[in-house]
Design an enzyme around this catalytic site. Sequence first.
Site, PDB file in Angstrom:
ATOM      1  N   CYS A   1       0.832  -1.207   0.000  1.00  0.00           N
ATOM      2  CA  CYS A   1       0.000   0.000   0.000  1.00  0.00           C
ATOM      3  C   CYS A   1       0.871   1.264   0.000  1.00  0.00           C
ATOM      4  CB  CYS A   1      -0.991  -0.059   1.158  1.00  0.00           C
ATOM      5  SG  CYS A   1      -2.442   0.940   0.847  1.00  0.00           S
TER       6      CYS A   1
ATOM      7  N   HIS B   1      -3.149  -5.325   1.767  1.00  0.00           N
ATOM      8  CA  HIS B   1      -2.480  -5.464   3.074  1.00  0.00           C
ATOM      9  C   HIS B   1      -2.422  -6.920   3.555  1.00  0.00           C
ATOM     10  CE1 HIS B   1      -2.136  -1.233   4.384  1.00  0.00           C
ATOM     11  NE2 HIS B   1      -3.184  -1.051   3.600  1.00  0.00           N
TER      12      HIS B   1
ATOM     13  N   GLU C   1      -0.580  -8.212   5.649  1.00  0.00           N
ATOM     14  CA  GLU C   1      -0.259  -8.287   7.086  1.00  0.00           C
ATOM     15  C   GLU C   1      -1.511  -8.208   7.960  1.00  0.00           C
ATOM     16  OE1 GLU C   1       0.056  -5.850   5.108  1.00  0.00           O
ATOM     17  OE2 GLU C   1      -0.306  -3.919   6.072  1.00  0.00           O
TER      18      GLU C   1
HETATM   19  N1  GLN Z   1      -3.674   6.365   1.110  1.00  0.00           N
HETATM   20  C1  GLN Z   1      -2.331   6.101   1.581  1.00  0.00           C
HETATM   21  C2  GLN Z   1      -1.312   6.866   0.748  1.00  0.00           C
HETATM   22  O1  GLN Z   1      -1.653   7.377  -0.301  1.00  0.00           O
HETATM   23  C3  GLN Z   1      -2.029   4.623   1.558  1.00  0.00           C
HETATM   24  C4  GLN Z   1      -3.000   3.889   2.436  1.00  0.00           C
HETATM   25  C5  GLN Z   1      -2.450   2.646   3.068  1.00  0.00           C
HETATM   26  O2  GLN Z   1      -1.235   2.421   3.127  1.00  0.00           O
HETATM   27  N2  GLN Z   1      -3.351   1.839   3.580  1.00  0.00           N
HETATM   28  O3  GLN Z   1      -0.201   6.959   1.140  1.00  0.00           O
END
Ligand code: GLN
Length: 191
Positions: free
Chosen positions: A77, A172, A174
């Site tokens: 992410c 994610h 994790e």
């Molecule tokens: N929206 C976050 C970003 O742009 C990422 C979100 C996340 O890591 N769950 O950095």
Amino acid sequence: MDIGVLALQGDFSEHFQVLQTLSVSARLVRLPGDLSGLDGLIIPGGESTTIGKLAAAYDLIEPLRQFGREHAIWGTCAGAIFLSKDARRDQPLLELMDIRVERNAFGRQVDSFEINLDVPFFKDGIEHPYHAIFIRAPIISAVDRDARTLLTLPDGRIVAAQQGKLLATSFHPELTPDTRFHAYFLDLARS
Ligand code: GLN
């Protein structure tokens, strides 16, 4: 094998716990010296602008780039955004992977969702789909040069990519009890 988890911001402790569950020797990374001797590094989800700014403040950007030229790094992410060469905004990036990302690509109403995905490169990835959790997730909007698409949503949008030992996932792993993505990354780090 020793795996680090970048612990500047975000859900690094969840990754750390998965590694411990898998009996992998894990270390939290906050300073350049913490990288020495590691076989791989996980960059967690969180807020990519914050992770980037803290990495710059701790003089970690160049050491992380150097590490990623030789070792496995997996960004989940926000970590995937930080690995990319282009997030279409002005923010510190490692620029290690030839991918472009669109942050918060799913909009406000559906900014968090869960979906079962077939993962053909897992041994049992069709019989047992992978339950992926997306939280204000990015989409990988372009995969160039040496990077390749690993996984898409049913509508074709790219949510995982790989470039050598570098791995980026929009979701994610994790946050689920399914450790198959961690095992996949450990194989990369071992290779
Ligand atoms: N929206 C976050 C970003 O742009 C990422 C979100 C996340 O890591 N769950 O950095």
